[in-house]
Design a protein around this motif. Structure first.
Motif, PDB file in Angstrom:
ATOM      1  N   SER A 385       0.835  -1.201   0.000  1.00  0.00           N
ATOM      2  CA  SER A 385       0.000   0.000   0.000  1.00  0.00           C
ATOM      3  C   SER A 385       0.871   1.253   0.000  1.00  0.00           C
ATOM      4  O   SER A 385       2.007   1.251   0.468  1.00  0.00           O
ATOM      5  N   GLU A 386       0.290   2.314  -0.544  1.00  0.00           N
ATOM      6  CA  GLU A 386       0.945   3.615  -0.519  1.00  0.00           C
ATOM      7  C   GLU A 386      -0.055   4.629   0.003  1.00  0.00           C
ATOM      8  O   GLU A 386      -1.188   4.714  -0.493  1.00  0.00           O
ATOM      9  N   ILE A 387       0.340   5.375   1.016  1.00  0.00           N
ATOM     10  CA  ILE A 387      -0.555   6.370   1.598  1.00  0.00           C
ATOM     11  C   ILE A 387      -0.623   7.584   0.684  1.00  0.00           C
ATOM     12  O   ILE A 387       0.410   8.117   0.266  1.00  0.00           O
ATOM     13  N   TRP A 388      -1.839   7.994   0.345  1.00  0.00           N
ATOM     14  CA  TRP A 388      -2.026   9.211  -0.449  1.00  0.00           C
ATOM     15  C   TRP A 388      -1.986  10.425   0.470  1.00  0.00           C
ATOM     16  O   TRP A 388      -1.200  11.352   0.289  1.00  0.00           O
ATOM     17  N   ILE A 389      -2.844  10.446   1.511  1.00  0.00           N
ATOM     18  CA  ILE A 389      -2.877  11.565   2.459  1.00  0.00           C
ATOM     19  C   ILE A 389      -2.797  10.984   3.867  1.00  0.00           C
ATOM     20  O   ILE A 389      -3.658  10.195   4.274  1.00  0.00           O
ATOM     21  N   LYS A 390      -1.787  11.377   4.604  1.00  0.00           N
ATOM     22  CA  LYS A 390      -1.511  10.807   5.920  1.00  0.00           C
ATOM     23  C   LYS A 390      -2.272  11.539   7.024  1.00  0.00           C
ATOM     24  O   LYS A 390      -2.487  12.744   6.961  1.00  0.00           O
ATOM     25  N   ASP A 391      -2.681  10.791   8.035  1.00  0.00           N
ATOM     26  CA  ASP A 391      -3.307  11.331   9.247  1.00  0.00           C
ATOM     27  C   ASP A 391      -4.478  12.260   8.938  1.00  0.00           C
ATOM     28  O   ASP A 391      -4.593  13.361   9.485  1.00  0.00           O
TER      29      ASP A 391
END
Length: 496
Positions: A385-391
């Motif tokens: 997986s790759e995070i697009w927008i974190k937190d």
């Protein structure tokens, strides 16, 4: 063959044609004897065989084998895969020096266009000396052909076909992904068309039937933005909790089935369908209370809501292989009125969302508040997986919103209870968006939505599915979509 005499005459008059030339006039599917040996041959197969037999009775007609691109998923994936066609003069000019010739084909839509350079390959050539009888004497130069690359996608062909079969009579779309990795499992637009027809060629009647169909089968709906209705309420809930506008246990008060802030709204009211208490976040999601979320939006405020939506991808391009329409919260550059703000709280007003973007937002509820980036190109079989927008949201907010989303499907009072399973825990949100000119308009349409997902990270087949049908007004509202998605999930998930 559905082509006119003039078209055939034009082909026969081409400069290269000699008296004994084989001049192709149409491409049709090849039917072999083995295709007829099944117990119940497909009706289309029988029709094509009869056509071939009839053609061969015409003096001068021959059939010659030719390899063409074949799309096995046909209507189920035509908007996604697209098709190739013969190059035009414009194509040759635009791609000058790239190895295209007058008999080349080129991707025109979908993945065929997106990956044209990778799929194309390079023609081979040979320069040789031959004798008077045409026998090769020596080779002066030789360049072997190079096949195009194989492109592997994350699409699950069986799921893609299942979704299409369920919704093929409806104007709508579906997207499905693995919410933990971002792998896009299906992208379906209905009604659809057979992309093989564009490769083999269509007669005028076929093209007219497609182009003039009021259901617009050529229109790619999963790339567009739509009014999300109540599927947007969890987003408003999470934003409200994040900015501290309210808490999950704040009781907004029972207003009955109609409410307005004050007399400045004139005769405009927000209505809802269920009367319940206490009026707290969990119950508001379960009963899909428009009044609660109109109040929630007012508590958040226009500026804070716009800023928060921009932070989760509104008014920007989705980072995805296929270009999608950008989600918006206003037709202008801002939410302009208090009523528009209130309507935005339950996914109406001028809120428009792309289905894949909405799916990405919902991944935050399964990944500790991080929005996962969707992807389509399975490079080397990787499923990381790759995070697009974190937190985007805190784990605490996720937990509080999820309590309501699980209730939507698992509480008998929940609007998505029709999809409840005993073996696999599901959560989700239904939505019905009203599209009408005025408050009094009774001729408007209703868009039906259902967002549903598995909640266990260790599930054998984790999935987040969003389906939308354009007009559900007289066929059961969002319940119509819930019923179809349940059938799809029953097949996809099986018994775990």
């Amino acid at each position: 063959l559905g082509i006119g005499a003039d078209e055939i005459e034009d082909k026969l008059k081409a400069d290269w044609v000699k008296a004994d030339s084989f001049v192709p006039v149409a491409t049709i599917p090849k039917i072999q004897e083995v295709d007829l040996l099944t117990v119940n041959p497909d009706e289309t197969v029988l029709e094509e065989k009869e056509k071939q037999d009839t053609l061969l009775k015409i003096p001068g007609i021959m059939l010659s084998d030719v390899k063409v691109r074949t799309y096995y998923l046909k209507e189920a994936a035509s908007h996604l895969v697209g098709y190739v066609q013969a190059v035009t003069a414009e194509d040759l000019q635009e791609h000058k020096g790239e190895g295209y010739r007058t008999n080349s084909v080129i991707g025109k839509t979908g993945l065929e266009t997106l990956y044209e350079k990778e799929l194309k390959g390079t023609d081979g050539c040979e320069i040789c000396i031959v004798d008077a009888n045409g026998n090769k004497k020596s080779v002066i130069a030789y360049e072997p052909k190079k096949d195009g690359e194989d492109i592997h996608t994350t699409i699950d062909g069986d799921l893609q076909s299942t979704l299409y079969e369920q919704f093929k009579e409806d104007r709508g779309c579906s997207v499905a992904l693995n919410p933990y990795t971002g792998e896009v499992l299906a992208l379906v637009s209905t009604p659809s068309y057979d992309n093989n027809d564009f490769v083999r060629g269509m007669d005028n009647s076929q093209w007219s039937a497609l182009n003039e169909n009021e259901d617009r089968p050529l229109y790619n709906r999963f790339r567009q933005t739509w009014c999300p209705g109540s599927t947007f309420k969890p987003v408003i809930a999470a934003i409200g909790l994040k900015v501290g506008a309210f808490t999950a246990n704040d009781d907004f008060g029972n207003e009955g089935l109609a409410w307005q802030k004050d007399s400045s709204w004139g005769d405009y009211t927000v209505t809802t369908l269920h009367d319940y208490e206490p009026v707290i976040l969990k119950n508001a999601l379960i009963y899909s209370d428009n009044i609660y979320f109109a109040k929630a939006a007012l508590k958040i405020g226009a500026d804070q809501l716009m800023q928060s939506l921009n932070q989760i991808g509104f008014n920007q391009e989705l980072p995805f292989d296929i270009k999608m329409s950008e989600s918006q919260y206003s037709n202008m550059d801002k939410i302009e009125t208090e009523i528009q703000l209130a309507d935005s709280g339950y996914g109406q007003g001028q809120i428009l969302v792309n289905p894949l973007h909405l799916a990405s937002i919902f991944t935050a509820f399964l990944n500790d508040g991080n929005m996962i980036k969707p992807y389509l190109h399975a490079d080397g079989g990787s499923t990381s997986s790759e995070i697009w927008i974190k937190d985007v949201f805190s784990p605490q907010i996720v937990s509080e919103v999820m309590e309501g989303l699980e209730g939507v499907v698992n509480n008998p009072e929940g609007t998505g209870y029709g999809a409840c399973r005993e073996d696999i825990r599901l959560a989700g949100k239904t939505g019905t968006a009203e599209l009408k000119a005025t408050k009094e308009d009774t001729s408007g349409t209703e868009i039906g939505w259902f967002t549903v997902f598995t909640t266990d990270r260790d599930a054998k087949n984790p999935i987040l599915l969003i389906s939308m049908v354009e007009n559900v007004k007289d066929i059961g509202g969002s319940g119509y979509v819930v019923e179809k998605d349940k059938a799809i999930l029953d097949e996809y998930l099986g018994n775990e």
